[in-house]
Motif scaffolding. Sequence first.
Motif, PDB file in Angstrom:
ATOM      1  N   LYS A  89     -25.470   6.625  -6.752  1.00 29.30           N
ATOM      2  CA  LYS A  89     -26.171   6.626  -5.464  1.00 29.30           C
ATOM      3  C   LYS A  89     -27.021   5.358  -5.312  1.00 29.30           C
ATOM      4  CE  LYS A  89     -24.687  10.742  -4.229  1.00 29.30           C
ATOM      5  NZ  LYS A  89     -23.730  10.923  -3.125  1.00 29.30           N
ATOM      6  N   VAL A  90     -27.645   4.919  -6.429  1.00 28.63           N
ATOM      7  CA  VAL A  90     -28.412   3.674  -6.403  1.00 28.63           C
ATOM      8  C   VAL A  90     -27.474   2.494  -6.153  1.00 28.63           C
ATOM      9  CG1 VAL A  90     -29.880   2.113  -7.746  1.00 28.63           C
ATOM     10  CG2 VAL A  90     -30.230   4.602  -7.889  1.00 28.63           C
ATOM     11  N   GLN A  91     -26.295   2.522  -6.781  1.00 28.23           N
ATOM     12  CA  GLN A  91     -25.307   1.468  -6.562  1.00 28.23           C
ATOM     13  C   GLN A  91     -24.945   1.336  -5.085  1.00 28.23           C
ATOM     14  OE1 GLN A  91     -22.011   2.480  -9.184  1.00 28.23           O
ATOM     15  NE2 GLN A  91     -22.487   0.717 -10.470  1.00 28.23           N
ATOM     16  N   ASP A  92     -24.792   2.470  -4.411  1.00 30.72           N
ATOM     17  CA  ASP A  92     -24.445   2.444  -2.988  1.00 30.72           C
ATOM     18  C   ASP A  92     -25.466   1.652  -2.187  1.00 30.72           C
ATOM     19  OD1 ASP A  92     -22.215   3.987  -3.514  1.00 30.72           O
ATOM     20  OD2 ASP A  92     -23.158   5.885  -2.919  1.00 30.72           O
ATOM     21  N   ILE A  93     -26.733   1.823  -2.515  1.00 30.22           N
ATOM     22  CA  ILE A  93     -27.786   1.087  -1.804  1.00 30.22           C
ATOM     23  C   ILE A  93     -27.797  -0.374  -2.228  1.00 30.22           C
ATOM     24  CG2 ILE A  93     -30.296   0.876  -1.552  1.00 30.22           C
ATOM     25  CD1 ILE A  93     -30.511   3.808  -1.311  1.00 30.22           C
ATOM     26  N   LEU A  94     -27.535  -0.646  -3.513  1.00 32.00           N
ATOM     27  CA  LEU A  94     -27.480  -2.035  -3.982  1.00 32.00           C
ATOM     28  C   LEU A  94     -26.360  -2.815  -3.282  1.00 32.00           C
ATOM     29  CD1 LEU A  94     -28.012  -1.528  -7.822  1.00 32.00           C
ATOM     30  CD2 LEU A  94     -29.580  -2.663  -6.249  1.00 32.00           C
ATOM     31  N   GLU A  96     -25.283  -2.227  -0.195  1.00 30.47           N
ATOM     32  CA  GLU A  96     -25.657  -2.422   1.210  1.00 30.47           C
ATOM     33  C   GLU A  96     -27.175  -2.254   1.343  1.00 30.47           C
ATOM     34  OE1 GLU A  96     -23.431   0.123   3.754  1.00 30.47           O
ATOM     35  OE2 GLU A  96     -21.482  -0.395   2.850  1.00 30.47           O
ATOM     36  N   PRO A  97     -27.927  -3.260   0.888  1.00 30.19           N
ATOM     37  CA  PRO A  97     -29.384  -3.104   0.742  1.00 30.19           C
ATOM     38  C   PRO A  97     -30.198  -3.260   2.025  1.00 30.19           C
ATOM     39  CG  PRO A  97     -28.712  -5.286   0.021  1.00 30.19           C
ATOM     40  CD  PRO A  97     -27.451  -4.558   0.383  1.00 30.19           C
ATOM     41  N   GLU A  98     -29.610  -3.773   3.086  1.00 22.67           N
ATOM     42  CA  GLU A  98     -30.405  -4.159   4.250  1.00 22.67           C
ATOM     43  C   GLU A  98     -31.232  -3.010   4.831  1.00 22.67           C
ATOM     44  OE1 GLU A  98     -31.036  -7.188   5.341  1.00 22.67           O
ATOM     45  OE2 GLU A  98     -29.841  -7.876   3.632  1.00 22.67           O
ATOM     46  N   GLU A  99     -30.648  -1.826   4.917  1.00 23.38           N
ATOM     47  CA  GLU A  99     -31.351  -0.710   5.541  1.00 23.38           C
ATOM     48  C   GLU A  99     -31.614   0.414   4.549  1.00 23.38           C
ATOM     49  OE1 GLU A  99     -28.596   0.006   8.740  1.00 23.38           O
ATOM     50  OE2 GLU A  99     -29.935  -0.987  10.172  1.00 23.38           O
ATOM     51  N   GLY A 100     -31.599   0.059   3.244  1.00 23.87           N
ATOM     52  CA  GLY A 100     -31.816   1.047   2.193  1.00 23.87           C
ATOM     53  C   GLY A 100     -33.109   0.816   1.448  1.00 23.87           C
ATOM     54  N   LEU A 101     -33.529   1.832   0.700  1.00 21.06           N
ATOM     55  CA  LEU A 101     -34.786   1.762  -0.041  1.00 21.06           C
ATOM     56  C   LEU A 101     -34.744   2.764  -1.187  1.00 21.06           C
ATOM     57  CD1 LEU A 101     -37.757   0.549   0.070  1.00 21.06           C
ATOM     58  CD2 LEU A 101     -38.374   2.629   1.326  1.00 21.06           C
ATOM     59  N   VAL A 102     -35.314   2.390  -2.326  1.00 27.41           N
ATOM     60  CA  VAL A 102     -35.508   3.317  -3.444  1.00 27.41           C
ATOM     61  C   VAL A 102     -37.008   3.486  -3.640  1.00 27.41           C
ATOM     62  CG1 VAL A 102     -35.132   3.789  -5.893  1.00 27.41           C
ATOM     63  CG2 VAL A 102     -33.352   2.624  -4.559  1.00 27.41           C
ATOM     64  N   VAL A 103     -37.497   4.712  -3.487  1.00 26.25           N
ATOM     65  CA  VAL A 103     -38.920   5.019  -3.613  1.00 26.25           C
ATOM     66  C   VAL A 103     -39.156   5.753  -4.924  1.00 26.25           C
ATOM     67  CG1 VAL A 103     -40.914   6.185  -2.587  1.00 26.25           C
ATOM     68  CG2 VAL A 103     -39.116   5.229  -1.110  1.00 26.25           C
ATOM     69  N   LEU A 104     -40.070   5.252  -5.732  1.00 31.21           N
ATOM     70  CA  LEU A 104     -40.500   5.933  -6.957  1.00 31.21           C
ATOM     71  C   LEU A 104     -41.887   6.488  -6.694  1.00 31.21           C
ATOM     72  CD1 LEU A 104     -39.409   3.030  -9.292  1.00 31.21           C
ATOM     73  CD2 LEU A 104     -38.356   5.275  -9.297  1.00 31.21           C
ATOM     74  N   SER A 105     -42.090   7.783  -6.948  1.00 34.13           N
ATOM     75  CA  SER A 105     -43.328   8.424  -6.512  1.00 34.13           C
ATOM     76  C   SER A 105     -43.869   9.398  -7.546  1.00 34.13           C
ATOM     77  CB  SER A 105     -43.073   9.176  -5.195  1.00 34.13           C
ATOM     78  OG  SER A 105     -44.235   9.841  -4.755  1.00 34.13           O
ATOM     79  N   GLY A 106     -45.187   9.479  -7.638  1.00 31.92           N
ATOM     80  CA  GLY A 106     -45.821  10.450  -8.529  1.00 31.92           C
ATOM     81  C   GLY A 106     -47.325  10.378  -8.427  1.00 31.92           C
ATOM     82  N   GLY A 107     -47.994  11.272  -9.125  1.00 31.66           N
ATOM     83  CA  GLY A 107     -49.452  11.262  -9.186  1.00 31.66           C
ATOM     84  C   GLY A 107     -49.905  10.926 -10.591  1.00 31.66           C
ATOM     85  N   PRO A 132     -36.163  -7.545  -2.445  1.00 31.36           N
ATOM     86  CA  PRO A 132     -36.707  -6.340  -3.083  1.00 31.36           C
ATOM     87  C   PRO A 132     -36.155  -5.067  -2.440  1.00 31.36           C
ATOM     88  CG  PRO A 132     -38.456  -7.912  -2.643  1.00 31.36           C
ATOM     89  CD  PRO A 132     -37.223  -8.432  -1.948  1.00 31.36           C
ATOM     90  N   LEU A 133     -35.870  -4.087  -3.267  1.00 31.52           N
ATOM     91  CA  LEU A 133     -35.271  -2.843  -2.791  1.00 31.52           C
ATOM     92  C   LEU A 133     -36.129  -1.629  -3.123  1.00 31.52           C
ATOM     93  CD1 LEU A 133     -32.584  -1.739  -1.528  1.00 31.52           C
ATOM     94  CD2 LEU A 133     -31.777  -1.390  -3.862  1.00 31.52           C
TER      95      LEU A 133
END
Length: 532
Positions: A89-94, A96-107, A132-133
């Motif tokens: 799934k990450v590869q798919d965004i890599l 076609e990165p223009e309108e994609g984003l990977v968000v890493l989130s936590g507390g 940057p993605l």
Amino acid sequence: MPGTKRFQHVIETPEPGQWELSGYEAAVPITEKSNPLTRDLDKADAEKIVQLLGQCDAEIFQEEGQAMPTYQRLYSESVLTTMVQVAEKVQDILKEPEEGLVVLSGGGTSGRMAFLMSVSFNQLMKGLGQKPLYTYLIAGGDRSVVASRERTEDSALHGIEELKKVAAGKKRVIVIGISVGLSAPFVAGQMDYCMDNTDVFLPVLVGFNPVSMARNDPIEDWSSTFRQVAERMQKMQEKQEAFVLNPAVGPEGLSGSSRMKGGSATKILLETLLLAAHKTVDRGIAASQRCLLEILRTFERAHQVTYSQSSKIATLMKQVSTSLEKKGRVHLVGWQTLGIIAIMDGVECIHTFGADFRDVRGFLIGDHSDMFNQKAELTNQKFQRELSTKWILNTVSTGAHVLLGKILQNHMLDLRIGNSKLFWRALAMLQRFSGQSKARCIESLLQSIHFPQPLSDEIRAAPISCHIQIAQEKEQVIPIALLSLLFRCSIPEAQAHLAAAPSVCEAVRSALTGPGRKRSADPLETLQPALE
């Protein structure tokens, strides 16, 4: 088949141990259990502390064992399969990165790890001449990276609002929510929101408890519990509309201290997955388990190299403990991402040990505007160096506070209650060591939090967030409540007992072994009936 070694380990991993047995602290999630390896951590010298914490870290790399129930582990087929699917799934965004984003989130620690990894992979892409993605979210905002603000992870709505801001205008967003114990409302809200908006969002939950052990008490500003969110994600995983990555890596060496093994396992799992995605898309091939295993072995080697320096780590630990004992200060100074790790370790000592923010502080020095500038960074040992540094700093700062008498057995008796997770952990410790009922322990905890104000029915009925708001500003709440329970005395009398003792743990240890004490302080004997 459980117990079958799939390949030769780089390090000698211990066989799955007592914590995996079905009766061992059965009511307690894995990430909150006391690790049998470190039962007597408070009695160990510096060399032994390093050895024990190193053995706990080695549990990250254990394979499934024969013990029942058998938990899925990092090397389990099911986990590796899910890692490959997420990498794809990450590869798919890599691609076609223009309108994609990977968000890493936590507390808390998880949010700081999200920050560290987003910085690393964005700089990696910059070195490859790509835009940057990645981005990160941490409960409480950027200030939480360098300051202890544990309470901010208790809001699901806060998590959703922050996610909406960073994802605005994007057409495909992978959201990797990190919650070591599967407990943070900040992450639960985001995962729930993603599942309601699968046309744009793909939620990936990362933690280290089985879903059946995910936190199941109500979230104050949300309609679902964390467990309900995780169960929904499991169902959606069948169609690859959500993913849950939750291998068991065993209890922390210091019970519940997810900054240690939980943070390290997060880094190992996600960096392995993301590196595999980048390396394979760069070569024009599909992600595979073989690629994952090659990367995982490099992290195992990092463990081997790090703990081969045990004697030097122990020496440094003793020096840090001596400095703190003499009211000195410890400064951790690093450059680039190593400086970020130094800052993380210093910040986390505040709520873990009830330390002053000046006791252990991290600093980032030098020019960090361009951390990478070569394509070679994709395959070198940068990530392993970071992990080794984290292991060393965690071991040194934890061991130093053990030597200072801040730990009882392997429990953080003097932690600061900064969020709902820590409130329930505090209550569990009171039950464990006093052997008294849940109701009585709650009463004592609230008395300690609100003193000198008398407890009224209105205070007792208040939401937990109200108690936390007061508790996070107070010191020694838990030991005072515990002494009040053990001596059956008032809060002022408990405070006097504590003031007369050489350390927090000596005060409690004396109370546990004093005349007239019939109950054992062994957690195996006291915890289970106390939680029922």
